[in-house]
Motif scaffolding. Structure first.
Motif, PDB file in Angstrom:
ATOM      1  N   ASP A  30      26.015 -17.250  18.342  1.00 55.03           N
ATOM      2  CA  ASP A  30      26.901 -18.487  18.283  1.00 55.03           C
ATOM      3  C   ASP A  30      26.873 -18.987  16.650  1.00 55.03           C
ATOM      4  N   THR A  82      31.292 -13.040  20.727  1.00 55.83           N
ATOM      5  CA  THR A  82      31.752 -13.941  21.590  1.00 55.83           C
ATOM      6  C   THR A  82      31.115 -13.583  23.249  1.00 55.83           C
ATOM      7  N   GLN A 111      29.419 -16.281  15.309  1.00 59.93           N
ATOM      8  CA  GLN A 111      30.791 -16.923  15.668  1.00 59.93           C
ATOM      9  C   GLN A 111      31.471 -17.822  15.098  1.00 59.93           C
ATOM     10  N   PRO A 122      31.811 -25.657  21.622  1.00 64.04           N
ATOM     11  CA  PRO A 122      30.799 -24.949  22.570  1.00 64.04           C
ATOM     12  C   PRO A 122      29.644 -24.269  21.688  1.00 64.04           C
ATOM     13  N   ARG A 123      30.034 -23.976  20.611  1.00 61.99           N
ATOM     14  CA  ARG A 123      29.195 -23.197  19.677  1.00 61.99           C
ATOM     15  C   ARG A 123      28.144 -24.298  19.061  1.00 61.99           C
ATOM     16  N   SER A 176      32.371 -21.599  27.014  1.00 60.31           N
ATOM     17  CA  SER A 176      32.555 -20.372  26.418  1.00 60.31           C
ATOM     18  C   SER A 176      33.844 -19.872  26.927  1.00 60.31           C
ATOM     19  N   SER A 226      24.452 -25.268  21.746  1.00 55.28           N
ATOM     20  CA  SER A 226      22.812 -24.728  21.776  1.00 55.28           C
ATOM     21  C   SER A 226      21.840 -25.473  21.202  1.00 55.28           C
ATOM     22  N   SER A 263      27.259 -14.307  24.037  1.00 57.04           N
ATOM     23  CA  SER A 263      26.786 -15.724  24.562  1.00 57.04           C
ATOM     24  C   SER A 263      26.648 -16.029  25.927  1.00 57.04           C
ATOM     25  N   PRO A 264      27.928 -15.508  26.843  1.00 61.06           N
ATOM     26  CA  PRO A 264      27.584 -15.564  28.156  1.00 61.06           C
ATOM     27  C   PRO A 264      26.541 -14.524  28.628  1.00 61.06           C
ATOM     28  N   GLN A 269      27.877 -24.442  29.514  1.00 59.48           N
ATOM     29  CA  GLN A 269      27.865 -23.726  28.556  1.00 59.48           C
ATOM     30  C   GLN A 269      28.836 -22.681  28.709  1.00 59.48           C
ATOM     31  N   SER A 312      36.988 -20.868  25.215  1.00 63.57           N
ATOM     32  CA  SER A 312      37.409 -20.364  24.047  1.00 63.57           C
ATOM     33  C   SER A 312      38.415 -19.045  24.149  1.00 63.57           C
ATOM     34  N   THR A 313      38.119 -18.343  25.288  1.00 55.79           N
ATOM     35  CA  THR A 313      38.958 -17.233  25.642  1.00 55.79           C
ATOM     36  C   THR A 313      40.151 -17.310  25.928  1.00 55.79           C
TER      37      THR A 313
END
Length: 322
Positions: free
Chosen positions: A71, A107, A74, A284-285, A247, A288, A110-111, A243, A250-251
């Motif tokens: 993160d 990217t 990113q 989103p980043r 994430s 965490s 994270s998932p 989360q 963002s895509t």
């Protein structure tokens, strides 16, 4: 199809309009300042997770370190691209490609890491007596290597598809507009692969996290399960699911901006682009450190100790010696 993409690249920036310097500063200054604050918090948490043996030898904190590291990278790359765009600095396709591919690598981390973290919490609740033997540091390190390998493979395939584009047909390697992922989807195969990978990744991750959540809920009804521990893990998995959804947002950032650009003027698009960047890329980043730095009692005391200029707080004194 190649000619269609070439025409799109050439015509995309016809009649470019830009915001005034004052407006750029009003948008960029608070965004950059906020990003720097969260980078400081992330950096502090990364230092804490590596400086204490209790964190280095616990699987969930090792996974958290991997999540925070991805993160943080990113955020740095996203903010760099944002500043370059705000300053109207155009890059060449090779330089932009390198930055975007590196951003794509982090990217995807994270998932995938959230999935591993969810499975670890599932084992902790459903198989508490076997947790120590199932979730070891060695196996955790192997899981992290697999996560990075899968994300690296995705970047490698994207690179092959990108290199297949006939760059010699372009007037210049200098980009017509700011650097982002969308201008690099030069061919139809790149576009199709990007959409397919995104949906497969997040649907698979969503199913894995959701199944872990359901498993923990079922286990929580068992008389032999620690109710308090199960409730905490259930809440953690729910946050993991949130989360994951953020994430995913963002895509769709670049495609959303592209669609908006078809109906609005460029100056309005740039304003919306800055707002979307905050809520779909930056926010989103930043979750965490907020989730784990505040909720986790092990981390909270030491984190506040470092952020408060090393003023010793009651909860942090005991952990500082480890």
């Amino acid at each position: 199809l190649w000619n269609v993409n070439l025409k799109r690249i050439t015509n995309f920036t016809v009649g470019l309009q830009y915001r005034g310097t004052l407006e750029v500063l009003l948008f960029s200054a608070p965004i950059t300042t906020s990003c720097c604050v969260f980078l400081l918090v992330n950096g502090t948490m990364l230092y804490i997770l590596r400086s204490k043996a209790v964190f280095r030898e616990t699987a969930r904190y090792v996974l958290l370190y991997n999540l925070l590291f991805a993160d943080t990278i990113q955020m740095v790359l996203s903010q760099l691209l944002y500043i370059l765009s705000a300053c109207r600095i155009r890059l060449t396709y090779p330089v932009c490609g390198f930055l975007v591919m590196l951003a794509n690598l982090t990217t995807g981390i994270s998932p995938l890491t959230l999935v591993v973290m969810s499975l670890e919490r599932y084992v902790a609740v459903c198989y508490p007596l076997r947790h120590a033997s199932i979730v070891t540091i060695r196996k955790t390190a192997l899981a992290i290597i697999i996560v990075w390998a899968v994300s690296s493979l995705n970047v490698f395939i994207r690179l092959i598809l990108l290199l297949n584009f006939p760059f010699e047909d372009l007037e210049s390697l200098q980009m017509k507009d700011f650097c982002s992922n969308t201008p690099l989807l030069l061919g139809p195969m790149s576009d199709h692969y990007d959409k397919a990978y995104t949906w497969v990744l997040f649907v698979s991750a969503g199913v894995a996290v959701t199944c872990s959540y359901i498993g923990v809920m079922i286990a929580a009804r068992s008389a032999s399960t620690d109710k308090v521990s199960a409730r905490k893990v259930r809440n953690t998995l729910l946050l993991h699911l949130i989360q994951l959804g953020l994430s995913l947002s963002s895509t769709i950032y670049d495609p959303l901006v592209t669609e908006i650009s078809k109906v609005l003027d460029r100056v309005t698009i740039l304003r919306i682009w800055s707002i979307l960047y905050v809520f779909m890329i930056l926010f989103p980043r930043c979750l965490s450190p907020l989730i784990y730095g505040i909720r986790d009692q092990m981390i909270r005391g030491i984190l506040m100790y470092h952020l408060c200029c090393q003023v010793k707080l009651p909860n942090s004194i005991k952990l500082l010696k480890y």
